[in-house]
Enzyme design. Structure first.
Site, PDB file in Angstrom:
ATOM      1  N   SER A   1     -52.346 -14.646  27.563  1.00 18.76           N
ATOM      2  CA  SER A   1     -52.936 -13.323  27.769  1.00 18.76           C
ATOM      3  C   SER A   1     -54.441 -13.365  27.585  1.00 18.76           C
ATOM      4  O   SER A   1     -54.960 -14.201  26.823  1.00 18.76           O
ATOM      5  CB  SER A   1     -52.329 -12.332  26.772  1.00 18.76           C
ATOM      6  OG  SER A   1     -53.053 -11.121  26.743  1.00 18.76           O
TER       7      SER A   1
ATOM      8  N   TYR B   1     -51.365 -11.192  17.918  1.00 22.40           N
ATOM      9  CA  TYR B   1     -51.056 -11.404  19.339  1.00 22.40           C
ATOM     10  C   TYR B   1     -51.986 -12.454  19.944  1.00 22.40           C
ATOM     11  O   TYR B   1     -51.550 -13.356  20.673  1.00 22.40           O
ATOM     12  CB  TYR B   1     -51.195 -10.070  20.065  1.00 22.40           C
ATOM     13  CG  TYR B   1     -50.819 -10.059  21.517  1.00 22.40           C
ATOM     14  CD1 TYR B   1     -49.483  -9.978  21.916  1.00 22.40           C
ATOM     15  CD2 TYR B   1     -51.792 -10.088  22.501  1.00 22.40           C
ATOM     16  CE1 TYR B   1     -49.134  -9.929  23.261  1.00 22.40           C
ATOM     17  CE2 TYR B   1     -51.464 -10.043  23.845  1.00 22.40           C
ATOM     18  CZ  TYR B   1     -50.139  -9.970  24.223  1.00 22.40           C
ATOM     19  OH  TYR B   1     -49.803  -9.928  25.554  1.00 22.40           O
TER      20      TYR B   1
ATOM     21  N   LYS C   1     -50.846 -16.059  21.468  1.00 23.40           N
ATOM     22  CA  LYS C   1     -51.081 -16.355  22.880  1.00 23.40           C
ATOM     23  C   LYS C   1     -51.928 -17.613  23.062  1.00 23.40           C
ATOM     24  O   LYS C   1     -51.725 -18.367  24.011  1.00 23.40           O
ATOM     25  CB  LYS C   1     -51.725 -15.155  23.571  1.00 23.40           C
ATOM     26  CG  LYS C   1     -50.751 -13.998  23.798  1.00 23.40           C
ATOM     27  CD  LYS C   1     -49.523 -14.450  24.573  1.00 23.40           C
ATOM     28  CE  LYS C   1     -48.645 -13.299  25.011  1.00 23.40           C
ATOM     29  NZ  LYS C   1     -47.404 -13.759  25.679  1.00 23.40           N
TER      30      LYS C   1
END
Length: 214
Positions: free
Chosen positions: A153, A166, A170
């Site tokens: 991402s 996150y 990622k």
């Protein structure tokens, strides 16, 4: 004739959003698809079989072949059953696409351990879990032309301020993908990751002042 006729694919987190569209696209191209989704909330809680079932129905209605699996990628032992579903239902596994994810957004100084662990468990551990079991099959069969596709991402690539868990997961997936590319090439596996952009329930949850342009 589709480009993926007689190929077998597992797509994690494919009950909604990008994962669902990936699964449907594979089905349209002739692949037999395992639609894996626990049916959890955006934060990762709860369970609902209907998202996976609806995608399976859509694939079948379009003339394809698919089965649902409701196991959590974050559960190391349950992840084996995700891969086993493909082998038991279709006799093989050619493609693994790791899409499953969740969000627990918080600035680093406010984030607690549970919020950190919950996101790492699904994104990074989940990608490892399914890939580990898929790689065992590929190493045993050695028929080649296998595909591993992991989702990273822009949040990880650029380090989104309110998503330290996150972002870390990622970027971890990027390193894992490179490692798998080097380790599994000899068994006929290509390993790649992509950072798609799309409007989903995940992006809808991000405050406007934290969105990156482009």
């Amino acid at each position: 004739m589709g480009r993926l006729d007689n190929r077998v694919a597992v797509v994690t987190g494919s009950g909604r959003g990008i994962g669902a569209e990936v699964a449907k696209a594979l089905g349209r191209e002739g692949a037999k698809v395992v639609v894996n989704d626990i049916g959890a909330s955006l934060e990762g809680g709860g369970q609902d079989t209907s998202p996976a079932d609806e995608v399976v129905a859509a694939i079948k209605d379009a003339g394809g072949d698919a089965v649902a699996n409701y196991d959590s990628v974050a559960d190391y032992d349950a992840a084996e059953n995700i891969i086993k579903t493909a082998l038991d239902s279709f006799g093989d596994l050619d493609i693994l696409i790791n899409v499953a994810g969740n969000l627990r957004d918080r600035m680093i100084f406010n984030m607690n351990k549970e919020e950190w662990d919950a996101v790492i468990a699904v994104h990074l551990n989940g990608t490892f879990n399914t890939t580990k079991y898929a790689s065992i099959h590929w190493r045993t069969e050695r028929k080649g032309h296998y595909r591993l596709i992991n989702f990273t991402s822009g949040s990880g690539l650029h380090g989104a301020a309110g998503q330290p868990n996150y972002a870390a997961a990622k970027m971890g997936i990027v390193g894992l993908t490179y490692s798998c590319a080097n380790a599994l090439e000899r068994y006929g596996v290509t390993s790649n990751c992509i950072a798609p952009g799309a409007a989903t329930r995940m992006t809808d949850s991000v405050p406007d002042d934290r969105r990156r342009s482009g």
